[in-house]
Design a protein around this motif. Structure first.
Motif, mmCIF file in Angstrom:
data_model
loop_
_atom_site.group_PDB
_atom_site.id
_atom_site.type_symbol
_atom_site.label_atom_id
_atom_site.label_comp_id
_atom_site.label_asym_id
_atom_site.label_seq_id
_atom_site.Cartn_x
_atom_site.Cartn_y
_atom_site.Cartn_z
ATOM 1 N N ASP A 158 -5.548 -1.883 -6.414
ATOM 2 C CA ASP A 158 -6.923 -2.075 -6.871
ATOM 3 C C ASP A 158 -7.888 -1.169 -6.106
ATOM 4 O OD1 ASP A 158 -6.196 -3.984 -8.701
ATOM 5 O OD2 ASP A 158 -6.567 -5.675 -7.364
ATOM 6 N N VAL A 159 -7.589 -1.006 -4.876
ATOM 7 C CA VAL A 159 -8.548 -0.280 -4.044
ATOM 8 C C VAL A 159 -7.953 1.098 -3.679
ATOM 9 C CG1 VAL A 159 -9.825 -0.256 -1.880
ATOM 10 C CG2 VAL A 159 -9.439 -2.416 -3.112
ATOM 11 N N VAL A 160 -8.746 2.090 -3.906
ATOM 12 C CA VAL A 160 -8.311 3.451 -3.612
ATOM 13 C C VAL A 160 -9.150 4.007 -2.440
ATOM 14 C CG1 VAL A 160 -8.110 5.801 -4.492
ATOM 15 C CG2 VAL A 160 -7.686 3.831 -5.994
ATOM 16 N N ILE A 161 -8.408 4.455 -1.457
ATOM 17 C CA ILE A 161 -9.117 5.029 -0.323
ATOM 18 C C ILE A 161 -8.812 6.529 -0.291
ATOM 19 C CG2 ILE A 161 -9.415 5.018 2.187
ATOM 20 C CD1 ILE A 161 -8.293 2.154 2.136
ATOM 21 N N SER A 162 -9.841 7.238 -0.537
ATOM 22 C CA SER A 162 -9.655 8.681 -0.610
ATOM 23 C C SER A 162 -10.183 9.333 0.686
ATOM 24 C CB SER A 162 -10.411 9.233 -1.835
ATOM 25 O OG SER A 162 -11.782 8.928 -1.750
ATOM 26 N N PRO A 163 -9.704 10.550 1.009
ATOM 27 C CA PRO A 163 -10.159 11.232 2.237
ATOM 28 C C PRO A 163 -11.654 11.408 2.234
ATOM 29 C CG PRO A 163 -8.298 12.388 1.286
ATOM 30 C CD PRO A 163 -8.704 11.339 0.311
ATOM 31 N N PRO A 164 -12.294 11.289 3.249
ATOM 32 C CA PRO A 164 -11.755 11.210 4.616
ATOM 33 C C PRO A 164 -11.462 9.802 5.056
ATOM 34 C CG PRO A 164 -14.124 11.471 4.715
ATOM 35 C CD PRO A 164 -13.781 11.414 3.254
ATOM 36 N N TYR A 165 -11.233 8.915 4.121
ATOM 37 C CA TYR A 165 -10.753 7.568 4.463
ATOM 38 C C TYR A 165 -11.759 6.739 5.243
ATOM 39 C CZ TYR A 165 -6.544 10.297 3.418
ATOM 40 O OH TYR A 165 -5.654 11.168 2.862
ATOM 41 N N GLN A 166 -13.046 6.949 4.917
ATOM 42 C CA GLN A 166 -14.058 6.154 5.586
ATOM 43 C C GLN A 166 -14.344 4.895 4.770
ATOM 44 O OE1 GLN A 166 -15.209 6.841 8.656
ATOM 45 N NE2 GLN A 166 -13.652 8.462 8.539
ATOM 46 N N VAL A 167 -15.142 4.026 5.334
ATOM 47 C CA VAL A 167 -15.438 2.750 4.651
ATOM 48 C C VAL A 167 -16.052 3.009 3.288
ATOM 49 C CG1 VAL A 167 -16.788 0.642 4.762
ATOM 50 C CG2 VAL A 167 -15.758 1.602 6.845
ATOM 51 N N GLU A 168 -16.951 3.999 3.270
ATOM 52 C CA GLU A 168 -17.613 4.269 2.011
ATOM 53 C C GLU A 168 -16.682 4.877 0.989
ATOM 54 O OE1 GLU A 168 -18.470 5.154 4.908
ATOM 55 O OE2 GLU A 168 -18.564 7.330 5.128
ATOM 56 N N ASN A 169 -15.519 5.335 1.496
ATOM 57 C CA ASN A 169 -14.559 5.914 0.565
ATOM 58 C C ASN A 169 -13.698 4.872 -0.151
ATOM 59 O OD1 ASN A 169 -14.473 8.261 3.103
ATOM 60 N ND2 ASN A 169 -15.135 8.791 1.016
ATOM 61 N N CYS A 170 -13.864 3.676 0.287
ATOM 62 C CA CYS A 170 -13.091 2.613 -0.389
ATOM 63 C C CYS A 170 -13.735 2.291 -1.726
ATOM 64 C CB CYS A 170 -13.058 1.368 0.472
ATOM 65 S SG CYS A 170 -12.197 1.595 2.016
ATOM 66 N N LYS A 171 -12.973 2.452 -2.802
ATOM 67 C CA LYS A 171 -13.494 2.217 -4.138
ATOM 68 C C LYS A 171 -12.546 1.309 -4.927
ATOM 69 C CE LYS A 171 -15.815 6.729 -4.340
ATOM 70 N NZ LYS A 171 -15.877 8.057 -5.006
ATOM 71 N N CYS B 296 0.839 -1.188 0.000
ATOM 72 C CA CYS B 296 0.000 0.000 0.000
ATOM 73 C C CYS B 296 0.879 1.244 0.000
ATOM 74 C CB CYS B 296 -0.934 0.035 1.223
ATOM 75 S SG CYS B 296 -0.031 0.068 2.787
ATOM 76 N N LYS B 297 0.411 2.232 -0.643
ATOM 77 C CA LYS B 297 1.244 3.425 -0.804
ATOM 78 C C LYS B 297 0.366 4.650 -0.936
ATOM 79 C CE LYS B 297 1.441 2.577 -5.787
ATOM 80 N NZ LYS B 297 2.299 2.261 -6.920
ATOM 81 N N TRP B 298 1.011 5.786 -0.771
ATOM 82 C CA TRP B 298 0.313 7.036 -0.870
ATOM 83 C C TRP B 298 0.378 7.542 -2.289
ATOM 84 C CZ3 TRP B 298 -2.770 9.043 2.780
ATOM 85 C CH2 TRP B 298 -2.610 8.586 4.064
ATOM 86 N N GLN B 299 -0.746 8.000 -2.776
ATOM 87 C CA GLN B 299 -0.779 8.713 -4.036
ATOM 88 C C GLN B 299 -1.519 10.010 -3.728
ATOM 89 O OE1 GLN B 299 -2.784 6.695 -7.174
ATOM 90 N NE2 GLN B 299 -2.137 8.120 -8.763
ATOM 91 N N GLU B 300 -0.712 11.091 -3.554
ATOM 92 C CA GLU B 300 -1.306 12.307 -3.011
ATOM 93 C C GLU B 300 -1.934 11.999 -1.678
ATOM 94 O OE1 GLU B 300 -0.855 15.230 -4.210
ATOM 95 O OE2 GLU B 300 0.290 14.470 -5.879
ATOM 96 N N LYS B 301 -3.137 12.218 -1.564
ATOM 97 C CA LYS B 301 -3.773 11.936 -0.280
ATOM 98 C C LYS B 301 -4.541 10.626 -0.302
ATOM 99 C CE LYS B 301 -4.246 16.753 1.231
ATOM 100 N NZ LYS B 301 -5.194 17.849 1.640
ATOM 101 N N ASN B 302 -4.487 9.993 -1.420
ATOM 102 C CA ASN B 302 -5.228 8.722 -1.519
ATOM 103 C C ASN B 302 -4.320 7.562 -1.164
ATOM 104 O OD1 ASN B 302 -7.456 10.162 -2.398
ATOM 105 N ND2 ASN B 302 -6.936 9.907 -4.549
ATOM 106 N N ILE B 303 -4.919 6.629 -0.539
ATOM 107 C CA ILE B 303 -4.173 5.434 -0.180
ATOM 108 C C ILE B 303 -4.469 4.368 -1.252
ATOM 109 C CG2 ILE B 303 -3.859 3.607 1.513
ATOM 110 C CD1 ILE B 303 -4.809 5.632 3.634
ATOM 111 N N ILE B 304 -3.433 3.842 -1.865
ATOM 112 C CA ILE B 304 -3.597 2.801 -2.907
ATOM 113 C C ILE B 304 -3.208 1.473 -2.274
ATOM 114 C CG2 ILE B 304 -2.935 2.015 -5.189
ATOM 115 C CD1 ILE B 304 -4.376 4.733 -5.118
ATOM 116 N N VAL B 305 -4.182 0.588 -2.259
ATOM 117 C CA VAL B 305 -3.939 -0.728 -1.679
ATOM 118 C C VAL B 305 -4.033 -1.786 -2.793
ATOM 119 C CG1 VAL B 305 -4.690 -2.406 0.029
ATOM 120 C CG2 VAL B 305 -4.950 0.036 0.468
ATOM 121 N N MET B 306 -3.015 -2.516 -2.883
ATOM 122 C CA MET B 306 -3.024 -3.638 -3.860
ATOM 123 C C MET B 306 -3.244 -3.153 -5.288
ATOM 124 S SD MET B 306 -2.742 -6.430 -1.959
ATOM 125 C CE MET B 306 -3.407 -7.774 -2.922
#
Lengths: 196, 1102
Positions: A140-153, A128-138
């Motif tokens: 495949d999954v991008v977690i954007s602020p505010p990093y809530q469950v619903e933000n997982c796409k 997992c790594k940071w891309q700007e403020k988004n967290i890139i996991v695998m």
């Protein structure tokens, strides 16, 4: 500071206790001692309480006020096992990158929650790594602020659901931890107010 | 890495230090304090490093190991001033410098991460500045987790490896005792399927769908007691047994069930003998195949059975061959011979024979034999008398033949097969009967007897020669050889001419062919003269004999006809014959013209006559056949007379008798003189009777013409023409025209009717005829005639004739009764007596098969002659034709062939001159039969004519008798013996005999010719042998066919009896020999046998 003789000073396997100049008491099993450099290495039980882990403390006896040998070694130390230097080197590099990456994210202005989430995910999933403020996991999954469950796409699947679980659990833990801190803080405040 | 600077920094200060410092530094670079080795390596790289020197911390192995183990871990480092730096532990230096990457000074706020700008790439802390370095949550075993890598393992085991000594595992006494076996024997070993299913069902709820019936893969076998099932079950078991009994199965099973275990077979371990082996063997499963090994014995037996079968098969083959022969022959030869024979023979022959026997024998002895023979060869005549009976028998056959001919003659002519068969029968009968007569006649003609024989054979040859251009040379030769013969021929011709005018005309027609004849006549003229003389005698005899014969013949239905046609019946018979002759002449004309041009030309003029006569001739032939039969009988009765009778009979019988007589005269000269001619005729006649009848008719016609012309010409030419003309043109042409192959036979058949001499001529004519069609054919006929004649003349001829005749009767009866046996007998008889029989058969065959069958055998024989002479050209053709031809008369053919070979030339001479014919006959007879045995002794002394006569006489007389006997006695033998063998024997012998024969004969008129013949003989022999073999087979068949004819001639049996003494020996040995060595042995044996018979005949005659 008198240098103990080779045979006088700390033998491997002995438990010693010493007090640093900074007033910090250190106690542990002697793993190694280098007389010329007055460097003493102690192995102590893990501070986090994990059984399979241990804390290693390198002490410069030059800055230790008192040294007490709790008990001398009773038996010869076990033979030294060979070490996988390349593996150790890779671990060093990885740790460095992770720290740098974290520092990058922090530098980018990611919220603490985001940073914490990132740390939590990173514990479970290394990829997992940071891309700007988004967290890139695998990837495949991008977690954007505010990093809530619903933000997982991302692509629907086990990966996404799994990550959502992780995020959900993280925030739940964070909430519980905050509440505790609040209570503690309130209590301290009360205590302080009371005391005051 | 980052440590290096530090280290370097440290080193630099320490650089002043000894190399140990450097070394330590390098070691520090290794990062493993504990690893001095690594440090060394690096030290080496670095510089003066002495592997030994480690400075600082690096010297402390424990310290190095611990610090290295924590590389990569985060750590908090406190410095003296109380600040805490956090970073990743990178490395350390000799002086225990600490290098931290991504270090940052830890802020007070614990939760706040370091920022980018707060992080320092690397920080090196001097040990002096460091108070405490705290590594948290360190996994000391992290670097050790790869212990199971190859390197780790090898590293750990390094130095510990050592070869382990493998020790055999000994299960111990318990295992040996049974625990191990229990595993093998314990069927419950492991999980029982049902138990597994149950366990899975109970434990996991899985229910198996396993069906032990495997219904998904196969269909259950429904057993029931129905027959169908039982059958199928039996079938399955049978198949299983077969499979298990198969060699491949056994071999494969043996592999699987090898007593030795795989370990025993393939193991490299050497162990002591195990008791297990024996045990295994004892208890081992024995495959069914092995179990059945003893039962296999049964298999063995089965195999043995197979051999048996094989043996049986061989047996069957012979029968088969015989049957085949019969079959093939049957319709044509065999049929004609066997069936036809039986049918025909029985009725006619049987009747005739009986009649003949009674009549002919009687008639013969008194008539021809006694009169003629005495002069020429008294001794032979005596034998002749014997032969006469046979001759009578033969005459019977002949008569039968005539009957057949007469009845069948014309039709037969058209249908070769029928004719041939009949002719065969007739011929056989004739051969049996006629030959004797011929011999007798020759004998009777004895004066010319040798000549007659020569004549007969020669005549045949001459005929053939005449017919074919090639023949001419021979004829000339023969003629030249037979110098004297011509006269005889002339005489004969005249006689013939004298006897039946019509026949004479026919003969003239035949003679007309003399164109060839002229040469032959010329050459033969001398011979002819002698022949003529002989012929004359013979003719004279013949007339007498003919008359007498005719009477006896008349007695026999056919004979009666022929006879009737003959002298007595001349008028009616003559008319018929004339009609036939006319027909024939017409027919002959065509072929004749085509056939032997030269002959034809002269002949042509005559041919017309012949044509006119031919019809007559045919009738005459029929009559001639009858007459031949008559003649035979007649001749048999009296040698000279017989010959004469034959001739006469021919002439007379043919009524064409004149023609016959002429032809017969010619033949007689050749054959007739030979009596052998008659004998030959008999044989030939018998075989060739039909053809002979035709030939005779033709011959008769030609002869008559020749006689006339011959009279005009010195007999020689006439004879030649006659021979050529009559045989070739009339017979050949007709035969050719009608059925080439068959025609010749038919012609032959026709000739036989005329007289044996005629028959001989006919045979020749036949060949000529065939030649007319094809030279070869002509040649063949001659060959056939010759062969027959020789055979006839030779031991065979006489014996054969007699044998044939007698045999024929007997055989016929036998055949009739048991066709197979009869056929067999015939072949056998054919060999010895067979010749006689063959002759008839051949004659018949000639008629029917003449082309092929005769060609085969006769051809062979003829071939030699032809080959030697003109035969070479013809040889192929001739062989083929000859074989064809010969087969009919095989007895004759073989004989004839041999004789023909000799005769071929002789015949030519004979043909050339009537005398030659007699000479030829002598030659054949002498050469074949006489020469070796009788001929030489008796004949030689007496002189050619005598020899010829003797031979002829002896042959005829003895032959008939012998043959009958032989056949009778030997019939079984013969039957048993393959026809071929006989044929071979006959053929083979003939050639040799021919050679010898010719000599004896040759001495007479034919030396030149004889020599030629001799030469020819070798060739012939060779050729003949091969062909002969072929021919023999055919002959055998033919003979078989002949046999029936014999049967037809009941009369012969008596003759047979007479002949039997001699013939049996001859035939029997011949047969065996023949069997053993078809060619040489057979030939030799045959000769010997034939000789013996002949000798016997001679002796008898003598």
């Amino acid at each position: 500071m008198a240098a103990p003789g080779p045979g006088e000073y700390f033998s491997v396997g002995s438990h010693v206790s010493c007090l640093t100049c900074l007033g910090q008491r250190l106690q542990g099993e002697v793993v190694a001692f280098d007389y010329p450099s007055k460097m003493l290495t102690l192995k102590c039980p893990s501070s986090s309480g994990k059984p399979n882990l241990s804390d290693v403390i390198l002490i410069n006896l030059a800055y230790v006020s008192e040294v007490d040998i709790i008990n001398d070694r009773t038996e010869t130390p076990p033979p030294l096992a060979s070490l996988n230097v390349s593996k150790l080197a890779n671990r060093a590099r990885t740790e460095k990158e992770d720290k740098l990456s974290q520092a990058y994210a922090i530098s980018a202005g990611v919220s603490v929650e985001g940073q914490q989430l990132f740390q939590t995910i990173h514990k479970t999933i290394k990829d997992c790594k940071w891309q700007e403020k988004n967290i890139i996991v695998m990837d495949d999954v991008v977690i954007s602020p505010p990093y809530q469950v619903e933000n997982c796409k991302g692509k629907e699947g086990s990966a996404l659901s799994h990550i959502r679980k992780i995020v959900e659990k993280h925030f739940r833990d964070v909430e519980s931890q905050k509440s505790m801190q609040r209570t503690q803080a309130q209590q301290t405040q009360k205590d302080s107010s009371l005391s005051s | 890495m980052s440590m290096k600077p530090q280290a370097g920094g440290n080193r630099k200060p320490g650089g002043s230090n000894s190399g140990a410092a450097a070394a330590s530094g390098t070691g520090g670079a290794g990062g493993g304090v504990g690893r001095q080795n690594i440090g060394r390596g690096r030290n080496n790289a670095k510089g003066p490093s002495t592997a030994v020197a480690f400075s600082g911390v690096y010297a402390n192995m424990r310290m190095v190991h611990v610090l290295t183990s924590v590389v990569g871990n985060k750590c908090e480092l406190k410095v003296k001033n109380g600040l805490i730096y956090e970073g990743v532990f990178k490395t350390y230096g000799p002086e225990c410098e600490i290098v931290l990457d991504a270090a940052h000074r830890k802020s007070v706020e614990p939760n706040v991460g370091p920022r980018r700008e707060d992080i320092v790439e690397s920080i090196i802390f001097k040990s002096s500045d460091v108070v405490v370095v705290h590594f948290k949550d360190v996994d000391l075993n992290y670097a050790k987790k790869d212990n199971f890598t190859d390197s780790a393992v090898s590293a750990r085991l390094n130095g510990e490896h050592k070869e382990k000594d493998l020790e055999p595992w000994d299960g111990g006494e318990q295992h040996i005792s049974g625990s191990m076996e229990s595993l093998d024997t314990d069927l419950s070993n492991g999980w029982d399927p049902d138990e597994m299913f149950k366990y899975n069902e109970e434990t996991y709820g899985v229910k198996s769908t396993y069906d032990s019936s495997l219904s998904s893969y196969t269909v259950p076998l429904e057993r029931d007691n129905s027959e169908e099932f039982l059958k199928r079950e039996a079938r399955a078991s049978q198949l299983a047994e077969e499979i298990e009994a198969s060699a491949t199965y056994k071999a494969r099973v043996a592999l699987e069930n090898d007593d030795r275990s795989e370990e025993e077979k393939y193991t490299a371990v050497v162990r002591g003998e195990r008791e297990l082996h024996s045990l295994n063997r004892e208890n081992k499963y024995i495959p069914p195949s092995q179990r059945n090994r003893e039962p296999g014995m049964s298999w063995g037996p089965g195999r043995q059975n197979s051999p048996r079968l094989v043996q049986c098969s061989p047996g069957p083959p012979t029968p088969r061959s015989g049957s085949h022969d019969y079959n093939a022959m049957d319709q044509r030869v065999v049929n004609g011979g066997a069936h036809p024979w039986p049918s025909r023979c029985p009725s006619p022959s049987s009747r005739p024979p009986s009649r003949y026997q009674s009549g002919p024998t009687n008639s013969l002895p008194p008539r021809a034999a006694t009169p003629t023979r005495p002069p020429s060869r008294p001794p032979s005549r005596p034998s002749r008398p014997l032969s006469h009976p046979s001759a009578h028998g033969s005459s019977g056959p002949l008569s039968t033949m005539p009957k057949r001919l007469s009845s069948e003659g014309p039709p037969r002519m058209s249908p070769k097969s029928q004719r041939t068969p009949r002719p065969h029968r007739v011929a056989s009968c004739r051969g049996g009967g006629p030959p004797p007569p011929d011999y007798m006649s020759p004998g009777a003609s004895v004066e010319v007897s040798a000549a007659p024989l020569a004549r007969n054979s020669p005549s045949g040859g001459t005929w053939s020669s005449v017919v074919s251009g090639a023949h001419r040379p021979r004829s000339p030769r023969q003629n030249s050889v037979g110098g004297g013969a011509p006269s005889s021929s002339c005489l004969s011709s005249p006689q013939a001419g004298t006897v039946p005018v019509d026949s004479v005309t026919a003969s003239t027609t035949a003679t007309s062919p003399t164109a060839a004849n002229p040469a032959t006549n010329l050459d033969a003229s001398p011979i002819e003269e002698a022949k003529e003389l002989r012929v004359l005698e013979t003719r004279q005899n013949s007339p007498n004999a003919n008359k007498e014969n005719v009477k006896p013949i008349e007695a026999s239905a056919s004979i009666t006809r022929s006879i009737g046609k003959g002298p007595p019946n001349m008028a009616p018979d003559h008319r018929k014959q004339i009609d036939n002759l006319r027909k024939f002449s017409e027919d002959f004309r065509l072929p004749s013209s085509s056939n032997p041009d030269t002959v034809f030309e002269p002949m042509v003029t005559k041919t017309p006559r012949d044509l006119g006569e031919k019809p007559k001739d045919q009738a005459a032939e029929k009559s001639a056949v009858d007459s031949t039969g008559l003649k035979v009988s007649m001749e048999s009765g009296v040698n000279e007379e017989t010959s004469t009778s034959v001739i006469v009979a021919l002439a007379g019988s043919k009524s064409g008798t004149p023609s016959l007589s002429p032809s017969s005269a010619v033949p007689e000269q050749k054959r007739g003189p030979d009596v052998t001619s008659q004998g030959v005729q008999t044989t030939l006649p018998l075989a060739n009777t039909a053809a002979k009848d035709k030939d005779e008719k033709e011959k008769n016609d030609p002869v008559a013409e020749s006689v006339r012309k011959s009279t005009l010409n010195p007999n020689a030419k006439e004879f030649n023409p006659r021979v050529f003309c009559s045989p070739p043109k009339p017979a050949t042409t007709p035969t050719l025209t009608r059925p080439q192959g068959q025609p010749s036979p038919s012609i032959v058949v026709q000739q036989p009717p005329a007289v044996y001499g005629q028959t001989m001529f006919q045979m020749y004519p036949l060949t000529p005829v065939s030649p007319g069609v094809q030279k070869s054919i002509i040649w063949k006929p001659p060959a056939m005639y010759h062969v027959q004649v020789p055979h006839m003349a030779m031991s065979q001829t006489k014996p054969y004739r007699p044998g044939k005749v007698p045999n024929m009767p007997q055989q016929r009866p036998d055949q009739h009764h048991p066709p197979g046996t009869s056929t067999m007998m015939h072949p056998a008889t054919a060999a010895g007596p067979p010749i006689v029989a063959p002759n008839p058969a051949y004659s018949t065959q000639y008629f029917t098969c003449s082309p092929q069958q005769f060609a085969s055998q006769p051809l062979v024989q003829q071939m030699p002659h032809y080959q030697s002479q003109a035969q070479h050209v013809f040889s192929p053709m001739i062989q083929g034709s000859a074989r064809m031809i010969t087969p009919p008369g095989h007895g004759q053919p073989s004989l004839v062939s041999s004789s023909t070979t000799q005769y071929g030339e002789q015949t030519h001479t004979m043909y050339v001159s009537p005398t030659p014919i007699p000479q030829q006959f002598p030659h054949p007879s002498s050469t074949l039969h006489p020469h070796p045995q009788h001929p030489q002794p008796s004949a030689t002394p007496t002189g050619q004519p005598q020899q010829g006569n003797q031979h002829g006489g002896s042959h005829p007389a003895p032959s008939p008798v012998q043959h009958p006997q032989h056949q009778a006695a030997a019939q079984a033998m013969h039957l048993g013996n393959p026809p071929q063998q006989q044929m071979y024997s006959a053929l083979a012998p003939t050639p040799p005999s021919m050679t010898p024969g010719p000599n004896p004969q040759s001495p007479q008129a034919s030396f030149p010719s004889a020599q030629q013949t001799v030469y020819i003989h070798p060739q012939q022999v060779q050729h003949g042998y091969n062909p002969n073999h072929m021919a023999h087979v055919q002959q055998a068949h033919m003979q078989s066919g002949m046999v029936p004819q014999h049967h037809g001639t009941p009369s012969h049996p008596p003759t047979m009896m007479l002949m039997a003494t001699q013939a049996p020996t001859g035939p029997q040995p011949a047969l065996p020999q023949g069997t053993l060595n078809p060619i040489p042995v057979s030939s030799a044996t045959h000769y010997s046998y034939t000789l013996t018979p002949v000798q016997a005949h001679h002796q008898q005659q003598m």
